[in-house]
Design an enzyme around this catalytic site. Structure first.
Site, PDB file in Angstrom:
ATOM      1  N   ALA A  17     -40.683  16.394   1.223  1.00 60.49           N
ATOM      2  CA  ALA A  17     -41.852  17.147   0.790  1.00 60.49           C
ATOM      3  C   ALA A  17     -41.387  18.590   0.596  1.00 60.49           C
ATOM      4  CB  ALA A  17     -42.926  17.072   1.863  1.00 60.49           C
ATOM      5  N   GLY A  24     -40.241  13.032   2.989  1.00 63.97           N
ATOM      6  CA  GLY A  24     -41.194  12.453   2.032  1.00 63.97           C
ATOM      7  C   GLY A  24     -40.505  11.681   0.907  1.00 63.97           C
ATOM      8  N   GLU A  65     -39.813   8.366   2.321  1.00 64.30           N
ATOM      9  CA  GLU A  65     -41.127   7.702   2.437  1.00 64.30           C
ATOM     10  C   GLU A  65     -41.584   7.173   1.081  1.00 64.30           C
ATOM     11  OE1 GLU A  65     -42.914  11.155   4.543  1.00 64.30           O
ATOM     12  OE2 GLU A  65     -43.554   9.671   6.013  1.00 64.30           O
ATOM     13  N   GLU A  67     -38.005  15.004   9.699  1.00 63.64           N
ATOM     14  CA  GLU A  67     -39.244  15.739  10.006  1.00 63.64           C
ATOM     15  C   GLU A  67     -39.254  16.367  11.393  1.00 63.64           C
ATOM     16  OE1 GLU A  67     -39.156  13.028   8.192  1.00 63.64           O
ATOM     17  OE2 GLU A  67     -40.728  13.025   6.680  1.00 63.64           O
TER      18      GLU A  67
HETATM   19  N1  DAK Z   1     -38.381  21.509  -0.059  1.00 62.02           N
HETATM   20  C1  DAK Z   1     -38.244  22.620  -0.822  1.00 62.02           C
HETATM   21  N2  DAK Z   1     -37.063  23.009  -1.363  1.00 62.02           N
HETATM   22  C2  DAK Z   1     -35.994  22.251  -1.130  1.00 62.02           C
HETATM   23  C3  DAK Z   1     -36.063  21.067  -0.328  1.00 62.02           C
HETATM   24  C4  DAK Z   1     -37.326  20.707   0.216  1.00 62.02           C
HETATM   25  N3  DAK Z   1     -37.505  19.605   0.940  1.00 62.02           N
HETATM   26  N4  DAK Z   1     -34.820  20.536  -0.252  1.00 62.02           N
HETATM   27  C5  DAK Z   1     -34.026  21.330  -0.988  1.00 62.02           C
HETATM   28  N5  DAK Z   1     -34.718  22.362  -1.507  1.00 62.02           N
HETATM   29  C6  DAK Z   1     -34.228  23.461  -2.364  1.00 62.02           C
HETATM   30  C7  DAK Z   1     -33.396  24.454  -1.531  1.00 62.02           C
HETATM   31  O1  DAK Z   1     -34.241  25.358  -0.867  1.00 62.02           O
HETATM   32  C8  DAK Z   1     -32.561  25.116  -2.632  1.00 62.02           C
HETATM   33  O2  DAK Z   1     -33.377  26.037  -3.299  1.00 62.02           O
HETATM   34  P1  DAK Z   1     -32.811  27.561  -3.598  1.00 62.02           P
HETATM   35  O3  DAK Z   1     -32.439  28.113  -2.281  1.00 62.02           O
HETATM   36  O4  DAK Z   1     -31.641  27.333  -4.519  1.00 62.02           O
HETATM   37  O5  DAK Z   1     -33.981  28.227  -4.248  1.00 62.02           O
HETATM   38  C9  DAK Z   1     -32.300  23.966  -3.593  1.00 62.02           C
HETATM   39  O6  DAK Z   1     -33.298  22.987  -3.325  1.00 62.02           O
HETATM   40  C10 DAK Z   1     -30.939  23.323  -3.421  1.00 62.02           C
HETATM   41  O7  DAK Z   1     -30.803  22.979  -2.071  1.00 62.02           O
HETATM   42  P2  DAK Z   1     -29.551  23.408  -1.147  1.00 62.02           P
HETATM   43  O8  DAK Z   1     -28.933  24.660  -1.664  1.00 62.02           O
HETATM   44  O9  DAK Z   1     -30.009  23.392   0.260  1.00 62.02           O
HETATM   45  O10 DAK Z   1     -28.543  22.192  -1.436  1.00 62.02           O
HETATM   46  P3  DAK Z   1     -27.395  21.679  -0.482  1.00 62.02           P
HETATM   47  O11 DAK Z   1     -26.601  20.709  -1.292  1.00 62.02           O
HETATM   48  O12 DAK Z   1     -26.675  22.810   0.174  1.00 62.02           O
HETATM   49  O13 DAK Z   1     -28.148  20.861   0.679  1.00 62.02           O
HETATM   50  C11 DAK Z   1     -29.766  19.317   1.570  1.00 62.02           C
HETATM   51  C12 DAK Z   1     -28.820  19.689   0.391  1.00 62.02           C
HETATM   52  C13 DAK Z   1     -30.600  18.106   1.113  1.00 62.02           C
HETATM   53  C14 DAK Z   1     -28.922  18.928   2.767  1.00 62.02           C
HETATM   54  C15 DAK Z   1     -30.656  20.540   1.903  1.00 62.02           C
HETATM   55  O14 DAK Z   1     -31.243  21.015   0.684  1.00 62.02           O
HETATM   56  C16 DAK Z   1     -31.751  20.214   2.863  1.00 62.02           C
HETATM   57  O15 DAK Z   1     -31.521  20.098   4.063  1.00 62.02           O
HETATM   58  N6  DAK Z   1     -32.978  20.107   2.334  1.00 62.02           N
HETATM   59  C17 DAK Z   1     -34.165  19.903   3.133  1.00 62.02           C
HETATM   60  C18 DAK Z   1     -34.261  18.500   3.624  1.00 62.02           C
HETATM   61  C19 DAK Z   1     -35.527  18.309   4.419  1.00 62.02           C
HETATM   62  O16 DAK Z   1     -35.594  18.770   5.563  1.00 62.02           O
HETATM   63  N7  DAK Z   1     -36.552  17.805   3.771  1.00 62.02           N
HETATM   64  C20 DAK Z   1     -37.898  17.842   4.266  1.00 62.02           C
HETATM   65  C21 DAK Z   1     -38.112  16.757   5.263  1.00 62.02           C
HETATM   66  S1  DAK Z   1     -39.684  16.904   5.986  1.00 62.02           S
HETATM   67  C22 DAK Z   1     -47.004  16.048   4.651  1.00 62.02           C
HETATM   68  C23 DAK Z   1     -46.545  14.758   4.661  1.00 62.02           C
HETATM   69  C24 DAK Z   1     -45.203  14.542   4.707  1.00 62.02           C
HETATM   70  C25 DAK Z   1     -44.321  15.602   4.820  1.00 62.02           C
HETATM   71  C26 DAK Z   1     -44.825  16.878   4.822  1.00 62.02           C
HETATM   72  C27 DAK Z   1     -46.155  17.123   4.745  1.00 62.02           C
HETATM   73  N8  DAK Z   1     -48.403  16.279   4.590  1.00 62.02           N
HETATM   74  C28 DAK Z   1     -49.275  15.182   4.481  1.00 62.02           C
HETATM   75  C29 DAK Z   1     -48.921  17.603   4.479  1.00 62.02           C
HETATM   76  C30 DAK Z   1     -42.916  15.331   4.836  1.00 62.02           C
HETATM   77  C31 DAK Z   1     -42.099  16.257   5.269  1.00 62.02           C
HETATM   78  C32 DAK Z   1     -40.701  16.181   4.907  1.00 62.02           C
HETATM   79  O17 DAK Z   1     -40.312  15.619   3.916  1.00 62.02           O
END
Ligand code: DAK
Length: 258
Positions: free
Chosen positions: A66, A112, A115, A135
């Site tokens: 997400a 997400g 998911e 998460e």
């Molecule tokens: N959200 C927003 N931006 C994201 C992102 C994300 N999930 N994942 C990556 N990006 C963006 C990065 O911020 C970066 O943007 P800039 O800094 O260039 O502006 C760009 O994509 C490239 O990412 P990286 O530079 O970080 O790329 P790397 O190859 O170095 O790293 C990575 C790749 C996948 C390891 C890293 O990007 C990372 O850790 N990303 C986040 C993974 C993550 O934690 N995802 C979220 C999981 S929690 C909800 C229901 C469900 C959820 C939420 C709310 N509600 C009902 C309200 C679910 C929550 C989740 O999914």
């Protein structure tokens, strides 16, 4: 319809949806969820779609979760309301789709994003893909059905390990625990998915839709799946596809369900 965050291509009865925010690793923001809802509803309304396929744009990600920049500001009430709405509009829609849905996991499938893939009926991951539910490392839990669907797919023990450690697994590890159906090299993804889709296309869409409904009943609380199966089995008789399928067998020819 023109979309901002997704690309839709319709070819040979396949509705291919590419989530197209590669600069954000295809992170799911609300706008993308709404567009996906519209596209999937469109696919389901068409009489000719035989398969819905989801994938991510770019070289790195299916969907990296997400959109953290968006959900960082939610309150408790907003969080619950959005989980409810998102699950209905997208994740349940995919899971309950009468048309088979396939996730082509071509890179990171996190939070997400995983998911979303788990809500699809079939998952294929390229060997470079990394999957996980991080998460709890952000102070939330999976909110788009992840705690439920992961448990159904891999069992309680493995689901607890995957969610509480928040660690990423390789495509191979995901295959070993039943989280994905197939892994393949990047360049083989298209052929492999085509092979599966072609098999699906040979079969009765009416029967496929009832089979999906019956399989889903197995996991629906308060519903007796065996009873649903009996009812849906009965409903197959004298459908257009049943007549064609049985007639084709008796006439020693291939059925034509189109
Ligand atoms: N959200 C927003 N931006 C994201 C992102 C994300 N999930 N994942 C990556 N990006 C963006 C990065 O911020 C970066 O943007 P800039 O800094 O260039 O502006 C760009 O994509 C490239 O990412 P990286 O530079 O970080 O790329 P790397 O190859 O170095 O790293 C990575 C790749 C996948 C390891 C890293 O990007 C990372 O850790 N990303 C986040 C993974 C993550 O934690 N995802 C979220 C999981 S929690 C909800 C229901 C469900 C959820 C939420 C709310 N509600 C009902 C309200 C679910 C929550 C989740 O999914």
């Amino acid at each position: 319809m023109n979309f901002k965050n997704i690309i839709v291509e319709i070819k040979e009865a396949v509705y291919l949806i590419t989530i197209n925010r590669p600069n954000h690793l295809n992170a799911l923001n609300n706008e993308t969820i709404i567009e996906l809802n519209i596209a999937i509803n469109q696919a389901q309304k068409s009489n000719t779609t035989r398969c819905i396929v989801l994938t991510g744009a770019g070289e790195k990600a299916f969907v990296a979760g997400a959109d953290i920049k968006e959900f960082v500001k939610y309150t408790k009430e907003e969080g619950e309301a959005l989980a409810r709405r998102g699950q209905e509009q997208l994740f349940d829609l995919l899971e309950n789709s009468a048309i088979p849905t396939i996730a082509l996991i071509n890179g990171y499938a996190l939070g997400g994003g995983l998911e979303l893939a788990m809500a699809c009926h079939i998952r294929i991951a390229t060997e470079n893909a990394m999957l996980g539910l991080p998460e709890v490392s952000l102070g939330v839990i999976p909110g788009y059905g992840g705690t439920q669907r992961l448990t159904h797919l891999v069992g309680k023990g493995k689901a607890i390990e995957i969610i509480t450690t928040a660690s990423m697994m390789t495509a191979m590890e995901a295959k070993e625990c039943g989280l994905v159906n197939y892994t393949c090299k990047k360049e083989e993804m298209s052929d492999l998915s085509e092979k599966i889709i072609n098999k699906i296309k040979q079969n009765s869409p009416q029967a496929i839709s009832k089979a999906i409904q019956s399989i889903n009943a197995c996991l629906t609380e308060g519903v007796n799946g065996f009873e649903i199966e009996k009812k849906l089995f009965g409903e197959c008789f004298q459908t257009k596809d049943f007549i064609e399928g049985t007639q084709a067998f008796l006439e020693k020819r291939k059925p034509n369900f189109n």
